[in-house]
Write an enzyme that holds these catalytic residues in place. Structure first.
Site, PDB file in Angstrom:
ATOM      1  N   HIS A   1       0.857  -1.184   0.000  1.00 51.46           N
ATOM      2  CA  HIS A   1       0.000   0.000   0.000  1.00 51.46           C
ATOM      3  C   HIS A   1       0.893   1.234   0.000  1.00 51.46           C
ATOM      4  O   HIS A   1       1.151   1.832   1.047  1.00 51.46           O
ATOM      5  CB  HIS A   1      -0.914  -0.012   1.226  1.00 51.46           C
ATOM      6  CG  HIS A   1      -1.972   1.040   1.205  1.00 51.46           C
ATOM      7  ND1 HIS A   1      -3.207   0.865   1.782  1.00 51.46           N
ATOM      8  CD2 HIS A   1      -1.992   2.295   0.685  1.00 51.46           C
ATOM      9  CE1 HIS A   1      -3.935   1.956   1.624  1.00 51.46           C
ATOM     10  NE2 HIS A   1      -3.216   2.840   0.962  1.00 51.46           N
TER      11      HIS A   1
ATOM     12  N   GLU B   1      -2.634  -1.698  -3.150  1.00 52.01           N
ATOM     13  CA  GLU B   1      -3.710  -0.891  -2.576  1.00 52.01           C
ATOM     14  C   GLU B   1      -3.346   0.585  -2.643  1.00 52.01           C
ATOM     15  O   GLU B   1      -2.167   0.935  -2.591  1.00 52.01           O
ATOM     16  CB  GLU B   1      -3.932  -1.260  -1.104  1.00 52.01           C
ATOM     17  CG  GLU B   1      -4.315  -2.693  -0.857  1.00 52.01           C
ATOM     18  CD  GLU B   1      -4.516  -2.987   0.622  1.00 52.01           C
ATOM     19  OE1 GLU B   1      -5.158  -4.002   0.933  1.00 52.01           O
ATOM     20  OE2 GLU B   1      -4.022  -2.199   1.468  1.00 52.01           O
TER      21      GLU B   1
ATOM     22  N   THR C   1      -3.233   5.101   8.833  1.00 55.50           N
ATOM     23  CA  THR C   1      -3.602   3.837   8.198  1.00 55.50           C
ATOM     24  C   THR C   1      -5.015   4.012   7.662  1.00 55.50           C
ATOM     25  O   THR C   1      -5.686   5.000   7.959  1.00 55.50           O
ATOM     26  CB  THR C   1      -3.523   2.667   9.195  1.00 55.50           C
ATOM     27  OG1 THR C   1      -3.759   1.434   8.495  1.00 55.50           O
ATOM     28  CG2 THR C   1      -4.543   2.829  10.312  1.00 55.50           C
TER      29      THR C   1
ATOM     30  N   HIS D   1      -7.967  -5.584   7.646  1.00 61.33           N
ATOM     31  CA  HIS D   1      -7.717  -4.548   8.659  1.00 61.33           C
ATOM     32  C   HIS D   1      -7.970  -5.114  10.060  1.00 61.33           C
ATOM     33  O   HIS D   1      -9.096  -5.377  10.447  1.00 61.33           O
ATOM     34  CB  HIS D   1      -8.558  -3.286   8.459  1.00 61.33           C
ATOM     35  CG  HIS D   1      -7.893  -2.083   9.061  1.00 61.33           C
ATOM     36  ND1 HIS D   1      -7.080  -1.236   8.331  1.00 61.33           N
ATOM     37  CD2 HIS D   1      -7.881  -1.611  10.323  1.00 61.33           C
ATOM     38  CE1 HIS D   1      -6.608  -0.283   9.118  1.00 61.33           C
ATOM     39  NE2 HIS D   1      -7.072  -0.487  10.334  1.00 61.33           N
ATOM     40  N   ASP D   2      -6.879  -5.287  10.790  1.00 65.43           N
ATOM     41  CA  ASP D   2      -6.878  -5.779  12.172  1.00 65.43           C
ATOM     42  C   ASP D   2      -7.319  -7.235  12.316  1.00 65.43           C
ATOM     43  O   ASP D   2      -7.634  -7.678  13.427  1.00 65.43           O
ATOM     44  CB  ASP D   2      -7.728  -4.884  13.079  1.00 65.43           C
ATOM     45  CG  ASP D   2      -7.064  -3.535  13.347  1.00 65.43           C
ATOM     46  OD1 ASP D   2      -5.871  -3.390  13.014  1.00 65.43           O
ATOM     47  OD2 ASP D   2      -7.731  -2.636  13.873  1.00 65.43           O
TER      48      ASP D   2
ATOM     49  N   GLY E   1      -1.360  -7.677   7.548  1.00 64.12           N
ATOM     50  CA  GLY E   1      -0.006  -7.164   7.658  1.00 64.12           C
ATOM     51  C   GLY E   1       0.423  -6.898   9.083  1.00 64.12           C
ATOM     52  O   GLY E   1       1.254  -7.612   9.635  1.00 64.12           O
TER      53      GLY E   1
END
Length: 237
Positions: free
Chosen positions: A43, A70, A100, A190-191, A213
């Protein structure tokens, strides 16, 4: 089986903190694929505070699984993606100063813009995905843009699940059901972590890919990258 794409931004953050080339992001991408990851995600942001635009080009010849780039489709990003032609481009409405990703697209408000960008990517053989909140209206809006897939923004789920609220999965289940009906592919990210990925996967029908990630890298500090990738793959079966 849901595919695991490893987001390597944090490796670039660590590298950049010393100004050298350790750890090497290209080597790390090669390693996670060797360990079983089915994709690599990056990203790049305009200020290049972690992944640099040059990294995106350097990785092109080394990602032999799925390459997912991304970002916010500003002109520089669009030009880069069209030159590299990754497997997938995931459109994220980041503001320039965002630490983020913190929200999905308003696919209704930005419909015309998204249609134009997606049309250009698809004309070049690049699969498209739109980062969206778990909102049925936004799923319907995504369908109208011509995108191939959506990526469900899972921060709200992850936070509530960590507090013991399993009902936090319900909006995601509803959105997945609608996406399947509309023949939209489903990604998520995400998370997501080793603590919540199995529960999420079990409840989301048609989940094609997760991009992980921050949690994966943090978990790897204790358990090792190869071990952690294997653990994710097992939970995603």
């Amino acid at each position: 089986m849901t595919k695991l794409s490893v987001n390597i931004n944090k490796i670039a953050t660590l590298r950049n903190s010393r100004g050298g080339d350790i750890p090497n992001v290209v080597q790390f991408a090669k390693d996670v694929q060797r360990f079983g990851a089915e994709g690599v995600t990056i990203h790049p942001r305009p200020d290049e505070r972690h992944i640099r635009y040059q990294d995106a080009y350097d990785l092109k010849s080394e990602v032999y699984t799925e390459y997912n780039i991304e970002g916010n489709p500003i002109p520089k990003f669009v030009d880069m993606v069209l030159k590299i032609k990754p497997t997938q481009v995931t459109l994220v409405p980041d503001s320039v100063d965002a630490i983020t990703s913190n929200a999905g697209w308003d696919t209704i408000k930005h419909k015309d813009f998204l249609i134009e960008v997606i049309k250009e990517f698809k004309a070049n053989g690049i699969r498209t995905s739109i980062f969206v909140d778990p909102d049925l209206r936004q799923i319907e809006g995504a369908k109208a843009t011509g995108t191939d897939r959506i990526e469900l923004y899972t921060e709200a789920f992850a936070h509530q699940y960590s507090l013991g609220n399993e009902d936090a999965i319900k909006p995601y289940m509803e959105c997945a059901g609608l996406a399947n009906t509309l023949q939209l592919g489903i990604n998520a990210g995400h998370d997501l972590s080793l603590d919540n990925i199995a529960f999420f996967k079990e409840n989301i029908t048609g989940l094609l890919e997760v991009s992980i990630g921050h949690a994966l890298i943090a978990e790897s500090l204790y358990l090792g990258v190869e071990n952690v990738i294997g653990m994710y793959l097992n939970k995603l079966k």
